[in-house]
Motif scaffolding. Structure first.
Motif, PDB file in Angstrom:
ATOM      1  N   VAL A 141       8.290  -1.423  -1.438  1.00  0.00           N
ATOM      2  CA  VAL A 141       7.534  -0.716  -2.473  1.00  0.00           C
ATOM      3  C   VAL A 141       8.060  -1.101  -3.842  1.00  0.00           C
ATOM      4  O   VAL A 141       9.257  -1.043  -4.087  1.00  0.00           O
ATOM      5  CB  VAL A 141       7.675   0.819  -2.293  1.00  0.00           C
ATOM      6  CG1 VAL A 141       6.975   1.545  -3.430  1.00  0.00           C
ATOM      7  CG2 VAL A 141       7.100   1.250  -0.960  1.00  0.00           C
ATOM      8  N   LEU A 169       1.315   6.543   2.923  1.00  0.00           N
ATOM      9  CA  LEU A 169       2.345   5.510   3.104  1.00  0.00           C
ATOM     10  C   LEU A 169       2.956   5.584   4.504  1.00  0.00           C
ATOM     11  O   LEU A 169       3.394   4.585   5.057  1.00  0.00           O
ATOM     12  CB  LEU A 169       3.468   5.695   2.091  1.00  0.00           C
ATOM     13  CG  LEU A 169       3.445   4.870   0.809  1.00  0.00           C
ATOM     14  CD1 LEU A 169       4.669   5.196  -0.019  1.00  0.00           C
ATOM     15  CD2 LEU A 169       3.414   3.387   1.120  1.00  0.00           C
ATOM     16  N   PHE A 197      -0.332  10.733  -1.276  1.00  0.00           N
ATOM     17  CA  PHE A 197      -0.014   9.318  -1.239  1.00  0.00           C
ATOM     18  C   PHE A 197       1.144   9.041  -0.293  1.00  0.00           C
ATOM     19  O   PHE A 197       1.128   8.060   0.451  1.00  0.00           O
ATOM     20  CB  PHE A 197       0.291   8.822  -2.651  1.00  0.00           C
ATOM     21  CG  PHE A 197       0.483   7.339  -2.722  1.00  0.00           C
ATOM     22  CD1 PHE A 197       1.713   6.800  -3.032  1.00  0.00           C
ATOM     23  CD2 PHE A 197      -0.570   6.485  -2.445  1.00  0.00           C
ATOM     24  CE1 PHE A 197       1.887   5.430  -3.079  1.00  0.00           C
ATOM     25  CE2 PHE A 197      -0.409   5.116  -2.486  1.00  0.00           C
ATOM     26  CZ  PHE A 197       0.823   4.585  -2.801  1.00  0.00           C
ATOM     27  N   GLU A 198       2.155   9.900  -0.340  1.00  0.00           N
ATOM     28  CA  GLU A 198       3.294   9.727   0.569  1.00  0.00           C
ATOM     29  C   GLU A 198       2.824   9.814   2.018  1.00  0.00           C
ATOM     30  O   GLU A 198       3.302   9.086   2.886  1.00  0.00           O
ATOM     31  CB  GLU A 198       4.349  10.809   0.306  1.00  0.00           C
ATOM     32  CG  GLU A 198       5.034  10.681  -1.042  1.00  0.00           C
ATOM     33  CD  GLU A 198       5.973   9.498  -1.107  1.00  0.00           C
ATOM     34  OE1 GLU A 198       6.737   9.278  -0.159  1.00  0.00           O
ATOM     35  OE2 GLU A 198       5.935   8.780  -2.119  1.00  0.00           O
ATOM     36  N   ILE A 258       0.800  12.847  -5.353  1.00  0.00           N
ATOM     37  CA  ILE A 258       1.936  12.132  -4.798  1.00  0.00           C
ATOM     38  C   ILE A 258       2.151  12.499  -3.329  1.00  0.00           C
ATOM     39  O   ILE A 258       2.419  11.644  -2.498  1.00  0.00           O
ATOM     40  CB  ILE A 258       3.197  12.425  -5.632  1.00  0.00           C
ATOM     41  CG1 ILE A 258       3.094  11.690  -6.969  1.00  0.00           C
ATOM     42  CG2 ILE A 258       4.454  12.019  -4.892  1.00  0.00           C
ATOM     43  CD1 ILE A 258       4.203  12.010  -7.929  1.00  0.00           C
ATOM     44  N   TYR A 263       4.595   1.659  -9.070  1.00  0.00           N
ATOM     45  CA  TYR A 263       3.915   2.833  -8.577  1.00  0.00           C
ATOM     46  C   TYR A 263       3.254   3.450  -9.801  1.00  0.00           C
ATOM     47  O   TYR A 263       3.909   3.661 -10.818  1.00  0.00           O
ATOM     48  CB  TYR A 263       5.002   3.740  -8.002  1.00  0.00           C
ATOM     49  CG  TYR A 263       4.630   5.130  -7.680  1.00  0.00           C
ATOM     50  CD1 TYR A 263       5.047   6.157  -8.507  1.00  0.00           C
ATOM     51  CD2 TYR A 263       3.921   5.432  -6.535  1.00  0.00           C
ATOM     52  CE1 TYR A 263       4.733   7.465  -8.193  1.00  0.00           C
ATOM     53  CE2 TYR A 263       3.613   6.734  -6.225  1.00  0.00           C
ATOM     54  CZ  TYR A 263       4.021   7.751  -7.055  1.00  0.00           C
ATOM     55  OH  TYR A 263       3.736   9.042  -6.743  1.00  0.00           O
TER      56      TYR A 263
END
Lengths: 258, 438, 311
Positions: free
Chosen positions: B280, B266, B262-263, B259, B283
């Motif tokens: 978004v 983003l 992934f953040e 995560i 997820y």
């Protein structure tokens, strides 16, 4: 005894998309048996088994509610047969109209002794349609039902009231809305789903039902997103949890809420 | 051996993803009775893909499917990008030749899988949703090893001549029979993905598309914080599919969570122009088998075959990530082999050997072998940082005119190489390995 | 179908009608209470500041108010008022259903705002279980609205109670009533509430959350899936659209995603703290403080910190 289970094929609002202006797009949300309706199926089946009764499922809505999977999902829940009205004229229909169509279908099924419904629908949640249905049929309606048994020609209903439970005897046909925890619904297994395919489904023609045309009494004015309040949205650093806990505690003590 | 109880169906297919639905369809088309069991309330509800389907193989089963099925866009543009914190070097290929006949399409599994399953239903397959298979039913086989005769879910049993295990990367069925062990972590990757909503016109504007055209971006470098893997960005009709695929062993070693990575993706400035104002939505994460051909073990045994991801059939070639087309290819092969075996009255492992034969003859296992070196190559760490920086430095040397005297390209490259941790020898070695592996 | 300018309220054998009157009064030129139930309720309504009370007579022994459905429907339909306001309660909905069937009107529930635009009633309410707000105008026929009943109202000069014949009643008879012992938790007055949701893996783990609640000096509650899908926590502790709405100083949501059906029950809290392992959980958009993490690690640390701070 003929028992009708009135249920809804509806999508969970969590799967709908709400625009910034409050318009709701349900197109990507999938229909399913509404969250609390399985309790109604269970109550109906238990009642039928005690008095050699027959359970007929009933649902109405837009054309898309009639798919092979949807039929199986209902028929695998203890039904002997299924009746549907699936017509796009019902898309977006209000609760009173839905109740009127359900009433027309119950009359078409004929000789129904009791209608059992869930506490409320997952996508509207007003807890109203079942009681409007009772009135449309000219029958008694009872909410918050926990149990129902047959006693001779009457139905004996246990329903919750403030502070307790009442036993009510119905001398005629009645519509019952079950509480969400009146029974633990059994989960359909392979055997039930296979059996579902062998049970009959009847699709009724909306135009042929004895239902008055809807009156357009409501005009939409505007939509909006709910005001979720102005929250601070402070995200604490999870990399150092003890520090985050300390920081949070201090802030809560400071503002006097802890 | 006594004659077995008459089976309820000819074939039980477990899992209504692309592999399961196509296998079921193909079996029913050829006259067998088939039940397709899905644990989600609807097919696709528990499934996740990056989103690109190389569709030519599906065209074989459903000619012209792209016109009828809920596909998002037809990919006519592939972009591969090396990302650094402040630069991006890209290879951009677009071609009309990719449009017709349809090559790759983007799909959203929650819409696509139900369509595939409904095609199977139309062909006479009994679709059973909301049922989780708990165990295989087995009896002693001819050589002492177990013979699969059906499945159990809860208290119910269902019997069939053959069971098709199409139950995904964590295939419970394959492991129940000991056909797959728990994979070592360098054979596994974790994919994290989100769908971001953007209006159709904005997508077409930003990615330079018209009509139903689509773009597929593969991104490597800074976006994975030094962890082996890469990111992808695909265009759907009114949304983008964005995700990372991270080597599990690398991820664990790094001490970060998927995560977190992934953040970071983003928020990467290199992606910001594409993602601005996008909303978004869902997820999800998914394990991806990346062991290559080494992971494909026993895929046919007495009374059972394993298809799709359950058989380890995924390819990450670095430039393409493939799962659905291999799943479909394996489903076709399995279905045809099963029809053959049932007709011959022999559904033992040897009776079902036609499955592997077909896989080897077609693209599925051959591609798995071709890209067999890819996982090992992609383990080389140079990919994930230094090369991006090197390329960026070279291009900066070309395009950054700072009034210092200019050098030729070769001089620029040599200077950049000198300042890079990458050596010439490494460059040559990786280059050579790369063009032979990818 | 022409409607009058009257505003009616339907009273279902319960004198707590403050909410009904408050909603109805601004919508009509006169306020009429239609009472089904005991005389004492009719008399209470008569002293609550209405202009007229129509009473369907004393129910015979054991006849519940639901038996008066057809009577209520008929009387309202004949009067054709501009608006009918009824209580959003179990028996209230039965009577409102009768009004809906008799008039063809939809029952508008969950109204947050009722107003008059000219002579037309305008209703704002939450729809889709709370995911959006809609404002609608009732352009034809009687507007039918369900609202929270409110409290008792007294002190006005009483008007006459007009008794009318209800006609045939439905065949219902109460034969027994049992009081169930209240489990004794009053979430409505708790200053701190700790809610737990689907993030909890096993029933035994509730002890963790109970400890946090104790450390914070508060009560345990839950989001609905926990209380009804899985019976780990009693029904009287669930919060949300069909559970309770609370207004504590502090609400800590553990392993709760923030689904709208739950949030409508807790959004009035002064401060909301959220703990969830999914950084994209909707609850993080509606909290004052958020921690993305595994509740099994975070909760014990929070409990320790709260306990130390409060000792």
């Amino acid at each position: 005894m003929k028992i009708v289970v009135a249920y809804k094929w509806a999508a969970n609002p969590q799967d709908a998309e709400v625009g910034p202006d409050g318009t709701v797009d349900w197109s990507r949300a999938k229909g399913a048996v509404s969250e609390y309706d399985p309790v109604a199926f269970e109550l109906a089946r238990v009642l039928a088994d005690t008095c050699a009764g027959e359970v007929v499922g009933l649902t109405v809505g837009a054309a898309a509610i009639d798919t092979p999977l949807a039929r199986k999902a209902a028929l695998s829940r203890g039904l002997d047969s299924l009746v549907m009205v699936a017509d796009d004229a019902l898309r977006g229909a209000d609760g009173t109209r839905i109740a009127a169509v359900l009433a027309g279908a119950v009359r078409a099924i004929g000789d129904v002794d009791v209608v059992v419904a869930g506490e409320s629908s997952v996508d509207v949640g007003d807890r109203q349609v079942a009681m409007t249905l009772a009135a449309q049929l000219g029958w008694a309606g009872l909410n918050a039902v926990r149990a129902v048994t047959a006693d001779g020609g009457s139905l004996v209903v246990e329903r919750e009231v403030a502070g307790g439970v009442e036993t009510v005897v119905a001398g005629g046909p009645v519509v019952l809305a079950a509480t969400a925890d009146a029974a633990l619904p059994r989960v359909p297994g392979m055997k039930e789903i296979l059996g579902a395919a062998k049970k009959p489904t009847q699709v009724l023609d909306l135009a042929a039902l004895d239902v008055p045309a809807p009156a357009d009494t409501i005009a939409p004015v505007s939509t909006a997103r709910p005001d979720t309040g102005n929250r601070q949205g402070v995200m604490l650093d999870a990399a150092d949890l003890p520090a985050a806990a300390a920081q949070l505690t201090a802030a809560l003590r400071q503002s006097g809420v802890l | 051996m006594t004659e077995a109880v008459e089976p309820d169906f000819d074939v039980i297919v477990v899992g209504a993803g692309p592999a399961g639905s196509v296998a079921a369809y193909r079996l029913a088309q050829q006259g067998l009775s088939v039940v397709l069991i899905e644990r989600g309330e609807a097919p696709g509800s528990k499934n996740l893909s990056g989103g690109v389907l190389y569709g030519r193989v599906l065209d074989q089963v459903f000619p012209g499917f792209a016109d009828e099925a809920p596909v998002e866009r037809r990919i006519t543009r592939h972009v591969t990008t090396f990302l650094t914190p402040d630069s991006a070097v890209s290879l951009d290929f677009r071609s009309d030749r990719l449009a017709e006949p349809v090559n790759a399409v983007t799909v959203l599994r929650a819409r696509f899988d139900p369509w595939l399953a409904s095609k199977a239903e139309e062909a006479g397959v009994f679709l059973m949703a909301g049922v989780r298979v708990d165990a295989l039913l087995t009896e002693p086989g001819p050589d002492g090893s177990p013979r699969v005769v059906g499945v159990r879910a809860g208290e119910d049993e269902l019997r069939a001549r053959v069971v098709v295990a199409a139950d995904g990367v964590n295939s419970f069925l394959a492991r129940d029979l000991g056909l797959r062990r728990t994979e070592p972590t360098n054979h596994l990757a974790v994919g994290v993905k989100t769908v971001l909503r953007l209006p159709r016109a904005v997508i077409e504007d930003r990615f330079g598309l018209t009509g139903g055209e689509g773009a597929a971006h593969a991104i490597v470098g800074d976006c994975t914080l030094g962890i082996g893997g890469g990111a992808f960005l695909y265009t759907n009709t009114e949304s983008l599919s964005l995700g990372v695929v991270l080597r599990l062993d690398d991820l664990v070693r790094s001490g970060r969570t998927a995560i977190e990575v992934f953040e970071h993706l983003l928020e990467h400035p290199g992606l910001a122009p594409y993602l601005r104002d996008a909303q978004v939505t869902e997820y999800g994460s998914h394990l991806v088998a990346e062991g290559g051909a080494a992971m494909v073990g026993t895929i046919a045994t007495h009374g059972m075959v394993v298809v799709g991801e359950a058989a380890g059939l995924t390819i990450n070639s670095g430039l393409t990530v493939r799962g659905m087309d291999l799943a479909i290819g394996s489903a076709i092969a399995a279905a045809d082999a099963i029809v053959e075996a049932v007709a011959a009255g022999d559904v033992t492992a040897s009776g079902l050997a036609g499955y592997r034969r077909r896989l080897e003859a077609g693209f599925v296992l051959r591609d798995m072998a071709t890209y067999g070196r890819a996982p090992k190559f992609l383990e080389r760490t140079g990919m994930y940082g230094a090369y991006g920086e090197l390329a960026a430095d070279v291009f900066h040397g070309v395009f950054g005119l700072d009034t210092t005297p200019r050098r030729h390209l070769l001089g620029v490259a040599r200077r950049a190489l000198k300042e890079s941790p990458v050596t010439v020898r490494q460059l040559i070695s990786d280059g050579w390995a790369g063009v032979r592996a990818l | 179908m022409n409607v009058s300018s009257q505003a009616w309220v339907v009273v279902a054998d319960d004198a707590t009608i403050g909410g009904l009157l408050g909603a109805a009064r601004p919508l009509g030129t006169s306020l009429v209470a239609l009472v089904a139930g005991r005389r004492e309720v009719a008399e209470a309504a008569a002293a609550a500041g209405v202009d007229r009370v129509v009473w369907l007579g004393e129910p015979a022994d054991g006849v519940p108010v639901e038996a008066y459905g057809p009577a209520v429907g008929r009387v309202v339909a004949e009067a054709a008022p501009r608006v009918v306001v009824g209580p959003a309660t179990d028996s209230g909905r039965v009577l409102l259903g009768a009004v809906a069937a008799a008039t063809g009107a939809v029952v508008l529930a969950g109204a947050s705002e009722l107003s008059l635009d000219g002579d037309k009633v305008v209703v704002e309410r939450a729809v889709g279980g709370g995911i959006a707000l809609r404002r609608d105008r009732v352009v034809a026929g009687t507007a039918v609205v369900a609202v929270a009943p409110g409290g008792t109202v007294a002190g006005a000069a009483p008007v006459a109670v007009e008794e009318v014949d209800p006609g045939p009643l439905l065949a219902l008879r109460v034969t027994d009533r049992r009081v169930t012992p209240r489990v004794g938790v009053d979430l409505g007055s708790a200053k701190t509430v700790v809610g737990v949701g689907r993030g909890l893996k096993a029933r035994e783990d509730l002890a963790l959350i109970e400890d946090l609640a104790a450390a914070a000096g508060g009560e345990l509650a839950c989001s609905r899936p926990l209380a009804e899908g899985v019976d780990w926590v009693g029904k009287e502790r669930y919060l949300g659209i069909s559970g309770q709405t609370i207004t504590p100083d502090l609400y800590v949501a553990v392993g709760i995603s923030g689904q709208i059906q739950h949030m409508v029950g807790v959004r009035e809290a002064t401060t909301i703290v959220a703990v969830n392992s999914d950084p994209h959980a909707p609850i993080f958009r509606e909290c004052d403080y958020g921690i993305v993490g595994d509740l099994y690690t975070v909760v014990p640390l929070l409990a320790e910190a709260f306990r130390a701070a409060r000792s």
